[in-house]
Enzyme design. Structure first.
Site, PDB file in Angstrom:
ATOM      1  CD  GLU A  45     -22.535   3.742  41.084  1.00 41.74           C
ATOM      2  OE1 GLU A  45     -22.426   2.932  42.022  1.00 41.74           O
ATOM      3  OE2 GLU A  45     -22.073   3.522  39.954  1.00 41.74           O
ATOM      4  CE1 TYR A 128     -17.998   1.498  43.530  1.00 37.84           C
ATOM      5  CE2 TYR A 128     -20.225   2.100  44.206  1.00 37.84           C
ATOM      6  CZ  TYR A 128     -19.347   1.583  43.263  1.00 37.84           C
ATOM      7  OH  TYR A 128     -19.825   1.158  42.056  1.00 37.84           O
ATOM      8  CG  ASP A 146     -17.820  -3.338  42.343  1.00 41.47           C
ATOM      9  OD1 ASP A 146     -16.747  -3.860  41.969  1.00 41.47           O
ATOM     10  OD2 ASP A 146     -18.903  -3.499  41.740  1.00 41.47           O
TER      11      ASP A 146
END
Length: 302
Positions: A45, A128, A146
């Site tokens: 990520e 996120y 996203d």
């Protein structure tokens, strides 16, 4: 639609079709392997932020081989993380990931926490990333949104050609679409992203390959040109401060010893610059960001 009627997108039909498609068509990304640890998911990520997946894969593989646990990374100097980041871009992410590794090793027994609030407390982890790790590493039910997901929702649910600026309602939209089943919800989060990345793309959507095309409001309306107003275009990369910073960082990563300020400024000016003071400004910003440290009158990675 009458009052009280359930929108057709918010039915099991959509999640079932999209999840089945994902099981067949998902890209074989290494961090999706069943044996991938939560640390591997967190690293993916960090690396994938504003970076194409194809560029991330080799760096992720090298990183995980060298630093398979947070404590392994924490035991190395931060500069080694910056060096290993190579040309992924936005090298502050490497520093943040190193700091997060130290925090995980020292505060969480070398295990990435599953709780969203605990994840948010880690350096460099925003809303996120926290939800993504909780969903993809631990299977918890959280809406993960996203850029690709937002585009899918804009078209399928709202009948718009593109998504507008990010807003809190994005999470509400995704929450409404998530299946009730915990495992199916985690898959659906990934599937929506994947659909936006490889089928429901920004410029050339492949609607003929879309598993939920029959449920898409934008397609049903005849593909109206109703995209929200676009953001102002970013300044060109050539000659930008970011490019000049990149030249200095390339020198620092390749250097086997500390370099002088003159050497760093020469590297910064080795190409187009927009103004004479740009090399010094770029160098000063890298020092301020902690990506370069001054040591005995010379410069090195932290």
């Amino acid at each position: 639609m009458t009052i009280g009627e359930t929108p057709r997108q918010q039915t099991p039909e959509l999640s079932r079709a999209l999840n089945e498609w994902f099981e067949r068509e998902a890209r074989d990304l290494p961090w999706r392997a069943p044996e991938t640890t939560a640390w591997g998911v967190l690293v993916s990520e960090f690396m994938s932020q504003q970076t194409q997946v194809d560029r991330v894969i080799p760096h992720w593989l090298e990183w995980m081989e060298r630093w398979p646990t947070p404590s392994a990374l924490a035991a190395d100097e931060p500069g080694e993380a910056v060096r290993a980041w190579k040309r992924l871009g936005y090298p502050r992410r490497a520093l943040w990931l190193h700091r997060a590794a130290v925090e995980i090793a020292e505060q969480h027994g070398d295990e990435v926490p599953a709780d969203v609030d605990a994840l948010l407390a880690l350096t460099g982890v925003g809303p996120y990333t926290a939800r993504a790790v909780a969903a993809f590493a631990f299977g918890d039910t959280h809406p993960v949104v996203d850029t690709n997901t937002r585009r899918v929702i804009a078209r399928v649910v709202h009948g718009r050609a593109a998504a507008g600026m990010p807003a809190p309602r994005d999470l509400d939209d995704m929450s409404a679409l998530l299946p009730a089943d915990r495992e199916a919800a985690a898959v659906f989060n990934a599937a929506a992203m994947e659909l936006g990345a490889i089928v429901c793309t920004a410029r050339a959507p492949r609607c003929g390959d879309c598993p939920i095309a029959d449920l898409c409001e934008w397609r049903g309306a005849g593909y109206p040109d109703n995209a929200p107003q676009k953001r102002p275009k970013q300044a060109a990369f050539a000659g930008s401060d970011r490019q000049v910073r990149g030249r200095i960082m390339e020198l620092m990563r390749s250097a086997t010893a500390a370099v002088t300020q003159d050497e760093a400024l020469a590297a910064a000016a080795d190409g187009s610059v927009r103004e004479p003071e740009q090399p010094q400004r770029a160098l000063d910003s890298l020092v301020a960001d902690g990506l370069i440290v001054e040591f005995e009158g010379r410069l090195r990675l932290p």
